[in-house]
Design a protein around this motif. Structure first.
Motif, PDB file in Angstrom:
ATOM      1  N   VAL A 173      28.229  39.872  52.260  1.00 16.40           N
ATOM      2  CA  VAL A 173      27.652  38.853  51.374  1.00 16.40           C
ATOM      3  C   VAL A 173      28.004  39.162  49.921  1.00 16.40           C
ATOM      4  N   ASN A 174      27.793  40.403  49.513  1.00 14.03           N
ATOM      5  CA  ASN A 174      28.084  40.776  48.128  1.00 14.03           C
ATOM      6  C   ASN A 174      29.574  40.665  47.810  1.00 14.03           C
ATOM      7  N   ALA A 175      30.433  41.068  48.745  1.00 12.01           N
ATOM      8  CA  ALA A 175      31.876  40.959  48.527  1.00 12.01           C
ATOM      9  C   ALA A 175      32.301  39.498  48.387  1.00 12.01           C
ATOM     10  N   SER A 176      31.695  38.633  49.177  1.00 16.03           N
ATOM     11  CA  SER A 176      32.003  37.209  49.078  1.00 16.03           C
ATOM     12  C   SER A 176      31.600  36.659  47.713  1.00 16.03           C
ATOM     13  N   ILE A 177      30.452  37.071  47.228  1.00 11.32           N
ATOM     14  CA  ILE A 177      29.999  36.615  45.906  1.00 11.32           C
ATOM     15  C   ILE A 177      30.897  37.187  44.812  1.00 11.32           C
ATOM     16  N   ILE A 178      31.292  38.434  44.937  1.00 16.05           N
ATOM     17  CA  ILE A 178      32.194  39.045  43.957  1.00 16.05           C
ATOM     18  C   ILE A 178      33.536  38.313  43.947  1.00 16.05           C
ATOM     19  N   GLY A 179      34.066  38.011  45.127  1.00 13.70           N
ATOM     20  CA  GLY A 179      35.325  37.278  45.212  1.00 13.70           C
ATOM     21  C   GLY A 179      35.220  35.884  44.627  1.00 13.70           C
TER      22      GLY A 179
END
Length: 110
Positions: free
Chosen positions: A88-94
């Motif tokens: 989830v966090n990686a998706s938001i960062i991307g």
């Protein structure tokens, strides 16, 4: 309805894949993997059973990992919570990185 490239470019899974392939998102995921490996090594080497190393991956993947930590305890649920939080966090960062790179230009995938 025929399947077209324009339709697949707008799908949520396509956008999720684009977000997770961003270099910043991949770097975050790599850091999360390194933290989990460190946690496992420290916990296995600790003979007292009082290692608090498991807190670090949860904090690194918060707030999404905290949502799943309320489920039944166990090593499997801990891993699921950390993986879910990291994705989830990686998706938001991307997504944020793509938006910042794009500037005022419209999204090409819309």
């Amino acid at each position: 309805m025929p399947h077209t490239d324009a339709h697949s470019a707008r799908s949520p899974l396509h956008r999720l894949g684009q977000n997770l392939r961003d270099p910043f998102a991949l770097a975050y995921l790599g850091i999360c993997v390194a933290i989990v490996v460190w946690t496992v090594v420290v916990t296995v080497m600790d003979d007292s059973g009082e290692s608090m190393a498991g807190v670090i991956p949860v904090l690194a993947t918060a707030p999404a990992s905290l949502v799943l930590l309320v489920l039944p305890e166990g090593k499997a649920m801990f891993i699921v919570a950390v993986v879910f939080g990291a994705l989830v966090n990686a998706s938001i960062i991307g997504w944020c990185a793509r938006a910042l790179r794009r500037g005022n230009q419209p999204d090409a995938t819309r």
